[in-house]
Design a protein around this motif. Sequence first.
Motif, PDB file in Angstrom:
ATOM      1  N   UNK A  70      56.471 -14.167  39.375  1.00 48.64           N
ATOM      2  CA  UNK A  70      56.692 -14.855  38.102  1.00 48.64           C
ATOM      3  C   UNK A  70      57.013 -16.320  38.329  1.00 48.64           C
ATOM      4  N   UNK A  71      57.759 -16.635  39.390  1.00 45.15           N
ATOM      5  CA  UNK A  71      58.099 -18.024  39.687  1.00 45.15           C
ATOM      6  C   UNK A  71      56.838 -18.835  39.966  1.00 45.15           C
ATOM      7  N   UNK A  72      55.886 -18.220  40.673  1.00 45.47           N
ATOM      8  CA  UNK A  72      54.627 -18.916  40.992  1.00 45.47           C
ATOM      9  C   UNK A  72      53.615 -18.855  39.850  1.00 45.47           C
ATOM     10  N   UNK A  73      53.973 -18.144  38.744  1.00 47.29           N
ATOM     11  CA  UNK A  73      53.030 -17.927  37.634  1.00 47.29           C
ATOM     12  C   UNK A  73      51.739 -17.322  38.170  1.00 47.29           C
ATOM     13  N   UNK A  74      51.904 -16.269  38.982  1.00 51.01           N
ATOM     14  CA  UNK A  74      50.793 -15.650  39.705  1.00 51.01           C
ATOM     15  C   UNK A  74      50.625 -14.214  39.226  1.00 51.01           C
ATOM     16  N   UNK A  75      49.363 -13.792  39.045  1.00 55.37           N
ATOM     17  CA  UNK A  75      49.070 -12.426  38.630  1.00 55.37           C
ATOM     18  C   UNK A  75      49.539 -11.448  39.715  1.00 55.37           C
ATOM     19  N   UNK A  95      45.427 -15.509  51.482  1.00 56.12           N
ATOM     20  CA  UNK A  95      44.969 -16.898  51.416  1.00 56.12           C
ATOM     21  C   UNK A  95      45.172 -17.468  50.013  1.00 56.12           C
ATOM     22  N   UNK A  96      44.856 -16.675  48.988  1.00 61.50           N
ATOM     23  CA  UNK A  96      45.039 -17.142  47.614  1.00 61.50           C
ATOM     24  C   UNK A  96      46.519 -17.364  47.310  1.00 61.50           C
ATOM     25  N   UNK A  97      47.369 -16.465  47.800  1.00 64.70           N
ATOM     26  CA  UNK A  97      48.816 -16.618  47.573  1.00 64.70           C
ATOM     27  C   UNK A  97      49.319 -17.874  48.276  1.00 64.70           C
ATOM     28  N   UNK A  98      48.858 -18.113  49.502  1.00 57.62           N
ATOM     29  CA  UNK A  98      49.298 -19.292  50.254  1.00 57.62           C
ATOM     30  C   UNK A  98      48.876 -20.577  49.546  1.00 57.62           C
ATOM     31  N   UNK A  99      47.634 -20.577  48.976  1.00 57.07           N
ATOM     32  CA  UNK A  99      47.190 -21.782  48.236  1.00 57.07           C
ATOM     33  C   UNK A  99      48.082 -22.032  47.033  1.00 57.07           C
ATOM     34  N   UNK A 100      48.451 -20.945  46.331  1.00 58.09           N
ATOM     35  CA  UNK A 100      49.291 -21.106  45.150  1.00 58.09           C
ATOM     36  C   UNK A 100      50.698 -21.611  45.524  1.00 58.09           C
ATOM     37  N   UNK A 101      51.238 -21.107  46.641  1.00 68.36           N
ATOM     38  CA  UNK A 101      52.544 -21.589  47.098  1.00 68.36           C
ATOM     39  C   UNK A 101      52.488 -23.082  47.372  1.00 68.36           C
ATOM     40  N   UNK A 102      51.403 -23.516  48.005  1.00 66.25           N
ATOM     41  CA  UNK A 102      51.273 -24.941  48.325  1.00 66.25           C
ATOM     42  C   UNK A 102      51.165 -25.777  47.045  1.00 66.25           C
ATOM     43  N   UNK A 103      50.407 -25.279  46.045  1.00 67.34           N
ATOM     44  CA  UNK A 103      50.296 -26.000  44.766  1.00 67.34           C
ATOM     45  C   UNK A 103      51.673 -26.160  44.109  1.00 67.34           C
ATOM     46  N   UNK A 104      52.435 -25.051  44.082  1.00 69.47           N
ATOM     47  CA  UNK A 104      53.756 -25.107  43.450  1.00 69.47           C
ATOM     48  C   UNK A 104      54.725 -25.977  44.265  1.00 69.47           C
ATOM     49  N   UNK A 121      63.985 -21.968  48.004  1.00 65.02           N
ATOM     50  CA  UNK A 121      63.556 -20.571  48.099  1.00 65.02           C
ATOM     51  C   UNK A 121      62.244 -20.390  48.875  1.00 65.02           C
ATOM     52  N   UNK A 122      61.582 -21.506  49.219  1.00 67.76           N
ATOM     53  CA  UNK A 122      60.243 -21.403  49.810  1.00 67.76           C
ATOM     54  C   UNK A 122      60.191 -20.532  51.071  1.00 67.76           C
ATOM     55  N   UNK A 123      61.093 -20.654  52.036  1.00 72.29           N
ATOM     56  CA  UNK A 123      60.993 -19.773  53.225  1.00 72.29           C
ATOM     57  C   UNK A 123      61.082 -18.297  52.860  1.00 72.29           C
ATOM     58  N   UNK A 124      62.056 -17.953  51.987  1.00 73.82           N
ATOM     59  CA  UNK A 124      62.180 -16.548  51.581  1.00 73.82           C
ATOM     60  C   UNK A 124      60.951 -16.104  50.792  1.00 73.82           C
ATOM     61  N   UNK A 125      60.436 -17.019  49.954  1.00 68.64           N
ATOM     62  CA  UNK A 125      59.265 -16.698  49.118  1.00 68.64           C
ATOM     63  C   UNK A 125      58.057 -16.402  49.994  1.00 68.64           C
ATOM     64  N   UNK A 126      57.831 -17.266  50.998  1.00 65.86           N
ATOM     65  CA  UNK A 126      56.683 -17.023  51.894  1.00 65.86           C
ATOM     66  C   UNK A 126      56.841 -15.692  52.640  1.00 65.86           C
ATOM     67  N   UNK A 127      58.037 -15.437  53.131  1.00 62.46           N
ATOM     68  CA  UNK A 127      58.258 -14.196  53.872  1.00 62.46           C
ATOM     69  C   UNK A 127      58.021 -12.962  53.027  1.00 62.46           C
TER      70      UNK A 127
END
Length: 1006
Positions: free
Chosen positions: A10-15, A22-31, A55-61
């Motif tokens: 929800x934080x990333x506004x991601x389905x 790869x798609x998740x990583x691109x979205x993290x970088x955009x945010x 929160x980015x390190x925990x989010x990526x993990x």
Amino acid sequence: MAAGRPNFYLLLELDPGIEDAAAIDRRIEEKRLEWSRQAMGNPKAQLAAKANLALLPELRGALLDPRKRAAEAQAARQLAEAARKKLLSELDEAIHLLRASGDGWDDAFVAKLTKELAPLSRGEIEKRLVAAGVRRASERSSEEGKRPARLKLEPALAKKVRENLDHLGLTSLYELLELRAQSSPQALVARADEKYRESLNRPTPTPRDTAVNALAGLARQVFADDEKKARYDATLAVEAMEPLKPRLEEAGRDGRLGREEVDALLQLARKRGVSSEDALAYVEDYAATRKWRVARDASPLPAETLQLCGFCSALAAAGAQRCPECGKPLVLPCPRCHAANPSSAAACQGCGARVGDAPLVASLLEEAESLLLDGALAAAVDRCDRALQLWPEWQSALAVRERVQARRQEREAALLAIEKLVAERRLAAAQTALGRFQRNLGRAGTERLSRQIEEGLARAQNLVAEAEKLRASGADAAGVLARLDQALAACADFEPALRAAAATPPPPPTDLSVSVLTNGLRLTWRAGAGADPQRQRYRVLRKRGGIPHGPEDGEVVAEVAAQALDDPGATVGVPWCYAVYAVRSGATSQGAAVSGPHLRLGEVAGLEAEAGDGSVRLGWQPPPGCLRVEVRRLRSAPPGGNEGAVLVPVTASGALDGGLTNGETYRYRVTSVFADPARPGGELASGGLVVSVSPTAPPAPVRDLVVERQGDRVRLRWSPVAGAQVEIRLVAGSGGAPPEGTVTPVAALARLGERLATAGGSALEATLPGPGRFQLVPISLHAGTAVVGKAVEVLNLEGATRLAARRVGNGLALTWDWPRGAEAAVVAWAEDGPPQDPRGGGGRRVRVTRAEYGSADCHLIPYLERRRHYFAVFIAVPGQDLYAPPATVLDSGGQETVARYQVETRRGLLSRTVTDAWIEVACTDGLGALPSLLVVAKPQAVPVSASDGEVVARLDALPLEAGHGRIPVPSGLWPKRPYLKLFFQDPEHARSIRLLPAAKDQLRVR
């Protein structure tokens, strides 16, 4: 998910359905970039942005670990669903208050709710308002006192029908045809044809016959299809309501129709066969002409809740299970989808099957059952067939028809058995069987057989009586035997004749000799002393492993007049013993000529020779009873003997001969060895089969087969194989081809599949046998050896074409062109987008056979709500769980959808160059997706058609989330700054969806 932190999806506004790392990583970088900008910008946003960056390190993990990601996605779905339920609850509260106020809704009200209840879309809110029965304010004012007019019959046609009905004293065409108003046009027209033929068969037609004839012709016209039938029903409803005008005047004399008065009028109308909808429409329309007020509220009137029996038209209380008048059920299962439907319904609400024909098909089935009991089997089949014409594949009718057909087959089989007994002149047995037949299956059609049996038995009885007189008078025995022969010729199992003949048996034959042939055994013998060659025959018996001890001990090979017989039926490898008895006038000799045991030799079956590199492999199936198989490599050409031959070692599955010279021809004799039944420990060998083969190195397999399909035609290409021909085999289905590199004899290729062609070159064209999944297998051939290459799978499926939808009365008719060979299709429809799977998913589905489609030249879905529906037709492949890609069409239900769009761009913060461009599409009426689109670009002006510019993108569909969708603009177009416009690939979609572009300057990449 840890307490106190936000859900990362929800934080990333991601389905939550996105699992691609790869798609998740691109979205993290955009945010991350977005939060970094916010951390240096507006003070209000800085705190949240910095917290998110932390929160980015925990989010990526969490999101890049599959196990943690699944848990996070599940939590996101639960949170989103809880939030959506809360918003819908708030929306229902607002709708409840609006409905209580009695006001309608307008665009301002919906816009306010859309803003308050985001992210609920405007379309969702409007859909929920309509479902709750709240109308637009403009609709309430414009529709007050108005009702859509139902089309009726042309006055002249209606007058003709009424005049002839009045002459016969009938109220409707349904009464004439003895059917109900919910019956299908097909059933009504079929009954009208029956009435028409009946009236024509009258030798001297009466005025009544003339009226029936005229009405039958009019009925065929009135009930030609659902739309014309609906016109007649509307006319009939008005005719039935006209006599109630005096009651209406009495009820409305105070200028008002109260709720109880309207209910009483509706009950009177329903007893006259008028539906509650038609009756209420008539009352309200009549009140409007008299300017009376009609008291109504949202709750249904008691008369509207009454159930109508589809069998006798009686009314029953709400909730009743059976009709109080006729006792029939008020709710019936659909014969196709088994959904529950009122017995008065014309069509199933689920699949559209004609449940209104239930009374007719029930009566046809009752007739069929009664006719079956009476033995009128042809008439019973006719009733079942008529029921199945109305309800194809109805299990009850199919079951009765199967019982009728089984009874017919039983009767035919019994008659055939009796006729066979008569043909064999076994009339005593035939008489017993005929009596049993007549007791169980009736006497119909047995008169001729009964007469033949009685006449034959009477003749045999008379001849036996004559023989007894001759015997008593001391006449020559030849005359007695002649009479007995004639009696047995008339009735072969006449017991008195058989007893009399047994008193003087014939002499037994002698000198039985048995010789072995290539295709069996030959028997010869001599007649016994004093045998009468004119009357004597011989019964030949064989028995496995032992001499027959009587005329019934063993298998009867034949009964012949000659003194020789060939027995090709003797099983190979089995020791047989034979006995020959003399037969005369039904009497058998007391002795027999015997011989045995004798052995019929056999050769191996399926002999195959596979040439290898310096070797030869032989394979076969040994004959029954064989001790072993021997293989010899011959020195001389056949038919020479085995002198100098080399014995080849034999394994359980064949023989392998190695150390041979490639290119030289070798000959092998394969013989079967049996135990000699006449000599303990002795052996017998067959003559053997000879095969010639030349060892050779196997050719290389084809590994680069390329297949191009155009309809049923395929074009194949491959690299030539040195010194070999290439053959293409067609294997139906998937996975049936042998592994690449398999070596097999050429003779075994027929088991692999159909041969398309053999070519010495590197290409060919061929035609596929029909729709389905196939494997094309290349085979390299050289010197009797075949090597399997790499197979290529081809899917040959053609879908429906020219799919169209049109409204027919309250329903909708779908038409399409069937591809060649198609016999069935799945029709699916949904409101949120075209169905994608013929086997399941959202929306509704029904299987339609080509025969069902052809009966009306369309597929009709009756009583389809006037809302937007997407339809898909999937052609089914016969005998396989395969479906062609769907043909789709949208029926707007009278609602036009507007999709607005414009070109959006994003520029770099410092460079101000375009970094992203897309077409933003907005559609606010709940549409789930736009059908197939074209994006057309033009440099200097806005395109005016799909051909006015360059097609830069094709979309099968554009999904819409909350009414919005994006189409990326290819990056190669950004520097050219073209104008972009959207067009439907299928122009039919433009009839129900309007693509509304923005202003000219908002259609350009800028």
